[in-house]
Scaffold this motif. Structure first.
Motif, PDB file in Angstrom:
ATOM      1  N   CYS A  38       1.005  -1.199  -0.048  1.00 35.23           N
ATOM      2  CA  CYS A  38      -0.030   0.068   0.048  1.00 35.23           C
ATOM      3  C   CYS A  38       1.025   1.185   0.015  1.00 35.23           C
ATOM      4  O   CYS A  38       1.877   1.396   0.872  1.00 35.23           O
ATOM      5  CB  CYS A  38      -0.944   0.023   1.196  1.00 35.23           C
ATOM      6  SG  CYS A  38      -1.838   1.634   1.422  1.00 35.23           S
ATOM      7  N   HIS A  41       0.010   3.452   3.232  1.00 33.59           N
ATOM      8  CA  HIS A  41       0.697   3.205   4.680  1.00 33.59           C
ATOM      9  C   HIS A  41       1.826   2.461   4.593  1.00 33.59           C
ATOM     10  O   HIS A  41       2.091   1.707   3.673  1.00 33.59           O
ATOM     11  CB  HIS A  41      -0.634   2.591   5.625  1.00 33.59           C
ATOM     12  CG  HIS A  41      -0.777   1.338   5.630  1.00 33.59           C
ATOM     13  ND1 HIS A  41      -1.632   0.528   4.514  1.00 33.59           N
ATOM     14  CD2 HIS A  41      -0.394   0.114   6.395  1.00 33.59           C
ATOM     15  CE1 HIS A  41      -1.578  -0.565   4.774  1.00 33.59           C
ATOM     16  NE2 HIS A  41      -0.744  -0.909   5.856  1.00 33.59           N
ATOM     17  N   CYS A  59      -7.457  -1.151   0.379  1.00 34.57           N
ATOM     18  CA  CYS A  59      -6.537  -1.499   1.290  1.00 34.57           C
ATOM     19  C   CYS A  59      -7.237  -2.209   2.603  1.00 34.57           C
ATOM     20  O   CYS A  59      -7.679  -1.575   3.113  1.00 34.57           O
ATOM     21  CB  CYS A  59      -5.597  -0.369   1.675  1.00 34.57           C
ATOM     22  SG  CYS A  59      -4.388  -0.934   2.834  1.00 34.57           S
ATOM     23  N   CYS A  62      -5.093  -0.230   5.939  1.00 34.39           N
ATOM     24  CA  CYS A  62      -5.776   1.128   6.371  1.00 34.39           C
ATOM     25  C   CYS A  62      -6.903   1.686   5.852  1.00 34.39           C
ATOM     26  O   CYS A  62      -7.311   2.533   6.222  1.00 34.39           O
ATOM     27  CB  CYS A  62      -4.614   2.039   5.919  1.00 34.39           C
ATOM     28  SG  CYS A  62      -4.577   2.369   4.229  1.00 34.39           S
ATOM     29  N   VAL A  64      -8.228   2.766   2.801  1.00 32.68           N
ATOM     30  CA  VAL A  64      -8.409   3.557   1.706  1.00 32.68           C
ATOM     31  C   VAL A  64      -9.045   2.681   0.550  1.00 32.68           C
ATOM     32  O   VAL A  64      -8.606   1.591   0.365  1.00 32.68           O
ATOM     33  CB  VAL A  64      -7.115   4.449   1.078  1.00 32.68           C
ATOM     34  CG1 VAL A  64      -6.739   4.982   2.624  1.00 32.68           C
ATOM     35  CG2 VAL A  64      -6.234   3.221   0.932  1.00 32.68           C
TER      36      VAL A  64
HETATM   37 ZN   LIG Z   1      -3.257   1.159   3.115  1.00 34.57          ZN
END
Ligand SMILES: [Zn+2]
Length: 590
Positions: A38, A41, A59, A62, A64
């Motif tokens: 990702c 993050h 993702c 995190c 998103v």
């Molecule tokens: Zn992420």
């Protein structure tokens, strides 16, 4: 949205999301999806999933997610219109030129408006510096040995001594108090009126990687507090995910980047030919900044101040850089305090030597550690080696770890086997790392509420529906959008049902455009990205689907039964409840 929806949709369709994301993130095909690390993050194992079929990303780490527009907006820090232009250009679509009234423009693109205000402010400060009023500021810069070329290149400026000068100027250009407040350049106080945030300061415009001014740093002239002042966080300016000088450094074509502490260091380094220097913006170095660097380089050289505070800051930054997978070294500038002083005293050639001799960050950490121990004292020496052994545990690969043990042996004559035994001892007895403990705690602390579990069920069903559109017919008359819990889920379900009714298929990526905020876009993407844990047989699937629909419908009916106002509603509810008991959706017949 002020470009026709058809055009937006065409641009989206012609930019395959897997192609676009692959240009920035290394993806690997797994089953129906592509997975990668990702970019939003820090992570070591991939949880960033891109679906070519759904034309969306999500993702699992995190949270998103979104479609190709969301990705470009997030990755490049673009507004929607900028992302649209970028993607249109990518597939050779020419966007029609459009003229907007200031009013329409303001509504449509607040971010664009704030960028324009910053650009105007930078121009204004620059003009002030070159004017008579700016003499002291200009002298300050030339005394620090900056050439005119450098001053121009970095667009340095001066905010003069009148406290509402810039405000007056921007007002003249037609900007409202409301938007000026949001730019962070002006403070509007009910009793004191409007005044500029920066005055009597040398101004350093802060640009993002696309050379757009997103904020300012200002250094006070003469006495005055604080010495350095930055723009506050605004819609444009997020200190934790920008680096001063990166707009130039990204194009420097050197194989590494230098990170230093302040604007002046960056500027002095660039002037001396080290155009790969950047600085964090008056805050501690963050993981997001490490990720940003990772896009452009594999190796980072830390050139922080050589004093105690600088050393501390370097020790904090090293693990963050390593976590992002960047090879990290530290430059020794002694006896000088910072790169600016060093270059003034010894010149660029000597600095290049220091770059070539930069110390591997692990050795740097050990050197700093060693200062706390007297190695002539046997007891302290033992303690020191114990600390070294603990530090060696960061190397998870045995070969690498052994190489470092060997190096420590060469330097301190501790004996390879002795040190290795010590390392293995700590390796076996180490308590689980803080991060793991924290995660377990979080999980057990999290109470799963009825709503949470209902949301999870809704996500699963929505994902299922877009992956197998036969469900739209099968669920016809059983589930409608109002059975989903929460406004967002209802809105999304409504759009899906609408698409299916209209064109007989669903285009989830198109739905993302209907939501403006990043948070909503990410959540919508997550609605379509829930996956099954295991492979299931058709019969198991059928049972799972019936359970899922039953739970969603029952929850919806329970809520509705609490708000019944008349007898007719009551009767229809009773009928729906009876129908639910008889519910059976078959997956096997076509
Ligand atoms: Zn992420």
């Amino acid at each position: 949205m002020y470009y026709p929806e058809d055009l937006v949709e065409e641009i989206r369709q012609r930019n395959d999301i897997v192609d676009v994301i692959s240009e920035h993130v290394k993806l690997k095909r797994t089953g129906n999806n592509h997975m990668g690390l990702c970019p939003f993050h820090n992570e070591k194992s991939p949880s960033f999933s891109v679906s070519g079929q759904k034309q969306m990303y999500h993702c699992f780490g995190c949270g998103v997610g979104g479609n190709v527009f969301t990705f470009v907006m997030e990755y490049e820090n673009y507004s929607f219109v900028e992302a649209l232009k970028y993607l249109a250009e990518r597939v050779n679509i020419t966007l029609p030129e459009q003229e907007y009234s200031p009013e329409a423009k303001k509504k449509a693109d607040l971010k664009g408006q704030l960028l324009e205000i910053n650009r105007q402010a930078a121009k204004y400060f620059f003009y002030q510096l070159k004017s008579k009023r700016g003499t002291t500021a200009y002298e300050y810069l030339t005394n620090r040995k900056l050439s005119d070329e450098t001053i121009n290149k970095f667009g340095l400026g001066y905010s003069n001594k009148y406290s509402n000068d810039l405000y007056q100027y921007l007002k003249q250009l037609g900007y409202s108090d409301e938007i000026l407040k949001q730019s962070g350049l002006v403070t509007i106080d009910e009793t004191k009126g409007a005044y500029d945030k920066f005055w009597n300061r040398v101004m350093y415009p802060i640009m993002d990687v696309n050379n757009r001014v997103i904020g300012f740093g200002g250094r006070v002239l003469g006495e005055g507090e604080p010495k350095y002042l930055n723009s506050p966080e605004t819609l444009l300016f997020d200190k934790s995910r920008n680096l001063y000088g990166l707009n130039v450094a990204r194009t420097s074509r050197k194989h590494n980047m230098l990170i230093c502490e302040g604007y002046m260091d960056v500027i002095a380094l660039h002037q001396a030919g080290f155009t790969n220097a950047v600085a964090s913006l008056g805050t501690a170095f963050t993981g997001l900044q490490a990720n940003l660097l990772k896009r452009y380089t594999g190796e980072v050289l830390i050139t922080y101040d050589s004093d105690g505070a600088g050393t501390k800051a370097a020790l904090r930054a090293i693990p963050i850089l390593k976590e992002a997978g960047l090879s990290t070294k530290v430059i020794n500038m002694k006896p000088y305090k910072d790169p600016d002083e060093f270059i003034k005293a010894l010149g660029a050639e000597e600095f290049q030597k220091r770059i070539d001799e930069a110390q591997n960050s692990f050795y740097f950490e050990i050197d700093v550690l060693q200062r706390d121990y007297d190695l002539n004292d046997p007891e302290q020496k033992t303690k020191f080696f114990n600390e070294v052994a603990k530090k060696l545990l960061v190397f998870t690969e045995e070969i690498e770890r052994n190489n470092y043990i060997e190096a420590m042996d060469r330097k301190y004559h501790v004996g390879f086997d002795n040190l290795r035994k010590l390392v293995n001892h700590y390796g076996a007895t180490m308590v689980p790392s803080q991060a793991v403990v924290k995660k377990v705690q979080e999980r057990s602390n999290k109470r799963v509420t009825a709503e949470d579990s209902m949301r999870q069920a809704s996500k699963l069903l929505l994902t299922w529906m877009i992956e197998d559109t036969r469900l739209f017919q099968k669920l016809n008359g059983v589930i409608s959008e109002k059975d989903f819990d929460g406004e967002l889920y209802q809105a999304v379900a409504g759009m899906l049902f609408g698409q299916y009714k209209e064109i007989g298929q669903v285009i989830p990526a198109k739905i993302i455009n209907q939501f403006e905020s990043k948070e909503e876009q990410s959540e919508v993407a997550s609605l379509f990205s829930t996956s099954f844990q295991e492979e299931m047989s058709m019969l198991e699937k059928e049972k799972a689907l019936n359970d899922l629909v039953y739970r969603i419908k029952k929850y919806s009916l329970d809520i509705r039964s609490r708000n019944v106002t008349d007898i007719e509603q009551m009767q229809s509810l009773i009928k729906e409840q009876a129908d639910l008991q008889k519910l059976h959706i078959s997956l096997i017949d076509g």
